[in-house]
Design a protein around this motif. Structure first.
Motif, PDB file in Angstrom:
ATOM      1  N   ASN A   1       0.837  -1.199   0.000  1.00  0.00           N
ATOM      2  CA  ASN A   1       0.000   0.000   0.000  1.00  0.00           C
ATOM      3  C   ASN A   1       0.870   1.246   0.000  1.00  0.00           C
ATOM      4  OD1 ASN A   1      -2.407  -1.385  -0.035  1.00  0.00           O
ATOM      5  ND2 ASN A   1      -2.531  -1.502   2.194  1.00  0.00           N
TER       6      ASN A   1
ATOM      7  N   HIS B   1      -4.044   1.948  -8.116  1.00  0.00           N
ATOM      8  CA  HIS B   1      -3.479   1.875  -6.762  1.00  0.00           C
ATOM      9  C   HIS B   1      -4.206   2.864  -5.841  1.00  0.00           C
ATOM     10  CE1 HIS B   1      -0.567   0.572  -3.845  1.00  0.00           C
ATOM     11  NE2 HIS B   1      -0.288   1.827  -3.550  1.00  0.00           N
TER      12      HIS B   1
ATOM     13  N   PHE C   1      -0.336   0.695 -12.896  1.00  0.00           N
ATOM     14  CA  PHE C   1      -0.235   0.880 -11.441  1.00  0.00           C
ATOM     15  C   PHE C   1      -0.995   2.120 -10.989  1.00  0.00           C
ATOM     16  CE2 PHE C   1       2.032   2.989  -7.934  1.00  0.00           C
ATOM     17  CZ  PHE C   1       1.850   2.047  -6.943  1.00  0.00           C
TER      18      PHE C   1
END
Length: 322
Positions: free
Chosen positions: A3, A29, A25
């Motif tokens: 994370n 994310h 990504f």
């Protein structure tokens, strides 16, 4: 995937093989809060891909919130020296219109011209009502970008630092931006960067008025490289005003570099030709306004314009002939 809250990829050259995984990504994310991409050679095409990825990220964040998850806002976007240019500004404006919780944006030296700057501000960063730091230095504003900034800036009530140095605001554009800041809507602004912008004495006077009346906690203003004299009365007023604020607000430990004016070692004197051009621009603008008023008066269905008013309007128009 861990994370990660901060992604820092400064000074890396992104080729075709690198962009795809990065875009994938960034698109998904959800924990991302801080994105730092300086000097990566993106160019406008890759700039669009990155901005579109951030727009997609917003949708993912919203989905996660609806599912009851605690999701942070995207708070920081630093993407300088990347040749983003006008071609990617539609995508970046969309991203900022979605990520309205952004607090810090730095997009210096990206070859963004006035149309792109105007679009970025008007359709994108206008929505970032809680922004605290905005740095768009070393792009090109001209009067078009200056007007966009003047329109949008009063909405940034929490902004603390504004950087538009080396951006060709122009003499007229400097006045526009100063007048916007003088409205008193940017009560928390502390640092204002305005170097190398063709700001003349009129602009300097307008910024001095803004600092005095509309920016009560401003402590640092950068003005080097503009077109006025270091002996200008407004410079004296600014120095005294900021010195008084330093004594009043500086506290026990004062960092001198954070207060006052920058070095004024590279000022230029406005040429007679430039002064004449500025006067002609103002006269043409006044003429346009007066013509609009005359047209509106002609369209009035009932009220008749008094003969004296007509004569006065004609006299004003005659004076503005260039």
């Amino acid at each position: 995937m861990p994370n990660l809250h901060t992604v820092n990829l400064n000074d890396n050259a992104f080729g075709l093989n690198t962009q795809a995984p990065l875009v994938a990504f960034l698109s998904s994310h959800v924990p991302l809060q801080h994105l730092i991409l300086n000097n990566n050679g993106l160019g406008p095409h890759a700039g669009i891909l990155i901005a579109d990825a951030l727009s997609a990220l917003h949708a993912k964040k919203e989905e996660a919130r609806k599912a009851g998850k605690d999701v942070p806002d995207l708070e920081t976007v630093i993407c300088g020296r990347n040749r983003l240019e006008n071609g990617s500004m539609t995508a970046w404006a969309k991203a900022y219109s979605l990520h309205t919780g952004v607090k810090e944006v730095k997009m210096v030296q990206n070859g963004i011209r006035q149309e792109g700057i105007s679009h970025l501000l008007t359709d994108g960063l206008r929505h970032a009502r809680g922004i605290k730091v905005l740095d768009l230095q070393d792009n090109t504003f001209t009067i078009l970008g200056a007007k966009a900034l003047g329109t949008v800036a009063p909405g940034w009530t929490e902004i603390q630092e504004l950087g538009v140095g080396d951006s060709l605001l122009s003499a007229k554009g400097g006045v526009v931006v100063a007048n916007a800041l003088a409205k008193g809507k940017n009560q928390q602004l502390e640092i204002l960067r305005l170097q190398y912008n063709d700001i003349t004495t009129k602009g300097l006077e307008a910024f001095t008025k803004a600092v005095k009346e509309g920016l009560p906690v401003l402590k640092k203003i950068e003005l080097n490289g503009n077109k006025f004299s270091e002996e200008d009365q407004s410079i004296m007023v600014l120095k005294e005003l900021l010195e008084e604020r330093k004594e009043k607000l500086g506290g026990d430990v004062i960092m001198e570099d954070e207060w006052g004016l920058d070095s004024l070692s590279d000022l230029e004197e406005a040429s007679d030709e430039e002064s004449e051009e500025e006067e002609e621009e103002e006269a043409e603008e006044l003429r346009g306004r007066l013509l609009e008023e005359a047209e509106e008066a002609q369209e009035e269905p009932v009220a008749q314009v008094d003969d004296k008013e007509v004569d006065a309007l004609a006299a004003k128009l005659a004076k503005t002939e260039v």
